[in-house]
Design a protein around this motif. Sequence first.
Motif, PDB file in Angstrom:
ATOM      1  N   GLU A  99       0.803  -1.221  -0.107  1.00 19.32           N
ATOM      2  CA  GLU A  99      -0.016   0.120  -0.031  1.00 19.32           C
ATOM      3  C   GLU A  99       0.891   1.239  -0.080  1.00 19.32           C
ATOM      4  OE1 GLU A  99      -2.550  -0.548   3.483  1.00 19.32           O
ATOM      5  OE2 GLU A  99      -3.821  -1.619   2.292  1.00 19.32           O
ATOM      6  N   PHE A 100       0.325   2.351  -0.548  1.00 19.33           N
ATOM      7  CA  PHE A 100       0.855   3.605  -0.391  1.00 19.33           C
ATOM      8  C   PHE A 100       0.012   4.671  -0.404  1.00 19.33           C
ATOM      9  CE2 PHE A 100       0.518   2.207  -5.005  1.00 19.33           C
ATOM     10  CZ  PHE A 100      -0.146   3.210  -5.683  1.00 19.33           C
ATOM     11  N   LYS A 101       0.621   5.985   0.095  1.00 14.97           N
ATOM     12  CA  LYS A 101      -0.111   7.154  -0.302  1.00 14.97           C
ATOM     13  C   LYS A 101       0.367   7.954  -1.470  1.00 14.97           C
ATOM     14  CE  LYS A 101      -0.912   7.781   4.570  1.00 14.97           C
ATOM     15  NZ  LYS A 101      -0.708   8.681   5.925  1.00 14.97           N
ATOM     16  N   TRP A 102      -0.394   8.741  -2.046  1.00 16.19           N
ATOM     17  CA  TRP A 102       0.153   9.502  -3.298  1.00 16.19           C
ATOM     18  C   TRP A 102      -0.470  11.037  -3.281  1.00 16.19           C
ATOM     19  CZ3 TRP A 102      -3.147  11.697  -6.862  1.00 16.19           C
ATOM     20  CH2 TRP A 102      -4.462  11.281  -6.809  1.00 16.19           C
ATOM     21  N   ASP A 103       0.217  11.725  -4.052  1.00 14.23           N
ATOM     22  CA  ASP A 103      -0.347  13.015  -4.447  1.00 14.23           C
ATOM     23  C   ASP A 103       0.317  13.411  -5.755  1.00 14.23           C
ATOM     24  OD1 ASP A 103       1.664  15.225  -2.251  1.00 14.23           O
ATOM     25  OD2 ASP A 103       2.135  13.994  -3.600  1.00 14.23           O
ATOM     26  N   LEU A 104       0.259  14.544  -6.194  1.00 12.76           N
ATOM     27  CA  LEU A 104       0.824  15.279  -7.220  1.00 12.76           C
ATOM     28  C   LEU A 104       1.869  16.228  -6.862  1.00 12.76           C
ATOM     29  CD1 LEU A 104      -2.030  15.468 -10.020  1.00 12.76           C
ATOM     30  CD2 LEU A 104      -0.233  13.818  -9.826  1.00 12.76           C
ATOM     31  N   PHE A 105       2.895  16.050  -7.188  1.00  9.55           N
ATOM     32  CA  PHE A 105       4.049  17.070  -7.004  1.00  9.55           C
ATOM     33  C   PHE A 105       3.872  18.368  -7.706  1.00  9.55           C
ATOM     34  CE2 PHE A 105       8.634  18.943  -8.136  1.00  9.55           C
ATOM     35  CZ  PHE A 105       8.569  19.494  -6.841  1.00  9.55           C
ATOM     36  N   VAL A 106       3.657  18.152  -8.843  1.00  6.41           N
ATOM     37  CA  VAL A 106       3.273  19.169 -10.062  1.00  6.41           C
ATOM     38  C   VAL A 106       2.447  18.974 -11.216  1.00  6.41           C
ATOM     39  CG1 VAL A 106       5.484  18.900 -11.293  1.00  6.41           C
ATOM     40  CG2 VAL A 106       4.485  21.321 -11.368  1.00  6.41           C
ATOM     41  N   LEU A 107       1.568  19.851 -11.671  1.00  6.73           N
ATOM     42  CA  LEU A 107       0.889  19.724 -12.748  1.00  6.73           C
ATOM     43  C   LEU A 107       1.263  20.773 -13.698  1.00  6.73           C
ATOM     44  CD1 LEU A 107      -2.052  17.994 -13.335  1.00  6.73           C
ATOM     45  CD2 LEU A 107      -3.243  20.179 -12.944  1.00  6.73           C
ATOM     46  N   ALA A 108       1.774  20.284 -15.052  1.00  7.75           N
ATOM     47  CA  ALA A 108       2.366  21.079 -15.608  1.00  7.75           C
ATOM     48  C   ALA A 108       1.151  21.914 -16.477  1.00  7.75           C
ATOM     49  CB  ALA A 108       3.134  20.497 -16.554  1.00  7.75           C
ATOM     50  N   GLY A 109       1.437  23.328 -16.815  1.00  8.36           N
ATOM     51  CA  GLY A 109       0.516  23.717 -17.486  1.00  8.36           C
ATOM     52  C   GLY A 109       0.938  25.207 -18.252  1.00  8.36           C
ATOM     53  N   ASN A 110      -0.011  25.988 -18.927  1.00  6.47           N
ATOM     54  CA  ASN A 110       0.505  27.227 -19.019  1.00  6.47           C
ATOM     55  C   ASN A 110      -0.621  28.313 -18.769  1.00  6.47           C
ATOM     56  OD1 ASN A 110       1.031  29.493 -20.743  1.00  6.47           O
ATOM     57  ND2 ASN A 110       1.252  28.258 -22.533  1.00  6.47           N
ATOM     58  N   PRO A 111      -0.206  29.034 -17.504  1.00  2.52           N
ATOM     59  CA  PRO A 111      -1.079  30.003 -16.995  1.00  2.52           C
ATOM     60  C   PRO A 111      -1.117  31.431 -17.603  1.00  2.52           C
ATOM     61  CG  PRO A 111       1.157  30.070 -15.780  1.00  2.52           C
ATOM     62  CD  PRO A 111       1.059  28.853 -16.883  1.00  2.52           C
ATOM     63  N   ALA A 112      -0.263  31.406 -18.983  1.00  2.41           N
ATOM     64  CA  ALA A 112      -0.384  32.489 -19.737  1.00  2.41           C
ATOM     65  C   ALA A 112      -1.588  32.454 -20.729  1.00  2.41           C
ATOM     66  CB  ALA A 112       0.917  32.571 -20.577  1.00  2.41           C
ATOM     67  N   VAL A 113      -1.936  31.257 -20.745  1.00  5.25           N
ATOM     68  CA  VAL A 113      -3.161  30.827 -21.900  1.00  5.25           C
ATOM     69  C   VAL A 113      -4.402  30.563 -21.208  1.00  5.25           C
ATOM     70  CG1 VAL A 113      -3.897  29.499 -23.503  1.00  5.25           C
ATOM     71  CG2 VAL A 113      -1.414  30.370 -23.639  1.00  5.25           C
ATOM     72  N   TYR A 114      -4.238  29.882 -20.012  1.00  2.14           N
ATOM     73  CA  TYR A 114      -5.382  29.289 -19.459  1.00  2.14           C
ATOM     74  C   TYR A 114      -5.666  29.965 -18.002  1.00  2.14           C
ATOM     75  CZ  TYR A 114      -5.631  25.756 -23.011  1.00  2.14           C
ATOM     76  OH  TYR A 114      -5.855  25.094 -24.422  1.00  2.14           O
ATOM     77  N   SER A 115      -6.772  29.706 -17.465  1.00  2.00           N
ATOM     78  CA  SER A 115      -7.062  30.103 -15.961  1.00  2.00           C
ATOM     79  C   SER A 115      -7.691  29.034 -15.340  1.00  2.00           C
ATOM     80  CB  SER A 115      -7.868  31.204 -15.877  1.00  2.00           C
ATOM     81  OG  SER A 115      -8.993  30.920 -16.448  1.00  2.00           O
TER      82      SER A 115
END
Length: 634
Positions: free
Chosen positions: A494-510
């Motif tokens: 068993e393990f616990k998990w999360d996301l360290f980073v979600l890549a994206g483009n804040p210059a284009v999306y909100s």
Amino acid sequence: MMIIEQKQNLSFDELDELVRPAPEVVEFEEVAHKMVSRRGFLSGGAAVGASAFVMGSTTLAAGKAFAAADSAESRLAFSMVKANTLDTITVPEGYKWEVVASWGDPLFSNAPAFDPATGGTGASQELAFGDHNDGMAFFSKDGKQILAINNEYTNEKTLHANRTDGMPINADDVRKNKAAHGVSIIEVDQRGGKWGIVQDSPYNRRITADTEMDITGPARGHKWMQTSADPKGVVAKGTWNNCGNGQTPWGTYLTCEENFNGYFTASKDFKMPDDYKRYGVSTEGRYDWALADDRFNLDKEPNEPNRFGYVVEIDPLDPTSRPKKRTALGRFKHENAELAIAGNGHVVVYLGDDERGEFLYRFVSKHKYLAGGNNRDLLEEGTLYAAKFHDNNRGEWIALTPKSTGMTEAEIAIHTRMAASKVGATTMDRPEWVASHPHKVEVYCALTNNSNRGVKPNAGGDETPATGPNPRVKNNFGQIVRWMPMNEDHTSAEFKWDLFVLAGNPAVYSDANAGSKNINQDNMFNSPDGLKFDSKGLLWIQTDGNYSNEKDFQGQGNNQMLVGDPETGEIRRFLVGPKECEITGLAWNANKTAMFISVQHPGEDGNSHWPNGGQSVPRSSVVAISREDGAVIG
């Protein structure tokens, strides 16, 4: 058979889509309407995929990350490089780079110099550094410095510059192409202050698509492994499409076979088995090796594809040693092989299958590692597991056994994807490099992108809903998932998990496509691919994504390398590569004063002349990066 020229510039994903398009489905489209605003998504709200951000320091530390970014508390002690589209390498002030080895560089003094006008011959390529260098590892012995480096695939237009259309037409062309694949083992040294290949070193060695290697583990001798040249199914010939890598504490190199499927061809009358379709084997391969080698003609050798798609173990310090295909680690499109020694002594190897909607795996050795002992066959026996992630930030490793799958051990080793499908493993957004933290029991995996997420099932018909660690429909940007094994035990189920980073483009999306809170317009990127920890516990992130610098990817520039701090979430861009390249592979010399990376396929669309500039032929190369003051870099 499709004309190969039409497929030269296709990515392996695009080739798979071309030869076996998955059926369109619509039941997941409603997920797109459930996606919430960026603010709601990243605050841990109760929406599809939002639970990925509830646990751990991913978002809780984001505020600290930006506060620390411009303060003395930051562990990322360099000025961030700006994104750009230059045809060169850009590093921070106070750092420098130099080319160590490029495609075609001779490893021996009796080999001819690189010939850019023709791409050389089969004989010259067998004595030279291979093409499209990727994963690598550093070794040392008796004061000698040795790099083992993957050579994943080739640029036909430069490799076959002796042909007006860039296509092989005879046996020597095929010989050259096969010799440009595989692994290059080279001794390197600084001479006159410059890194380079030590020609005629006894360690210099090319392992290619024609090198014999032993088949070990559950698949050894199985009827599906038997061919006319190897009726016992115990000796495979060659390795190719070697992508990521691994390194063992007993001094061996692990090279990983990824898109092995694109090298076979057949007549239109060939009846393609369903299991080959699952792996993307088709009658229309990207290469035409069957022109001079019957192994690649499925009509003549229908079992040959079953002998590829494995992790190969190599001893780079013994040039007489024979590589070993470790079938116990499964057969799929391997990215890398990240090895950890659990507290109880068992060897654990984490493995990603780099295709849209495929799985994340773990191998646990049957026997235990013994420091100073004979550990050479620890990867021959063990249990393979597939990961299942739940939306409550918990997960489990499901053992792939005859009991859980209804398959024999050999069948599991050869048809690993089908075994993982049978136990209901989580379909992932192209799991690429895996990296294990050096100072804590914590593991990271780059999920580079997945245009099919929430739109199409994977090649086995498994659904791909936008949930858990794969929270975005038609994921163009990618993310990095991390998990913490229960009780700080790599062998725990068993393990616990999360996301360290979600890549994206804040210059284009909100919305969610802007990325997580530790992404801004200064450090944004897409398609995380390579991952590697340094000795201080900082995570180096390399990208292989869209470099158009347009539309969704406006402002993101060429592919790059960044550094992340797992303690704060802070991420800074350290390096930008030349045009149309991938940045991949990472290793340090023994005293950590030089960091080696791979610059793969610069100018893959014909728009680069790196590294030599002018009107020169672009060449994949290994680069050494160091500080101008000579201090430790990693």
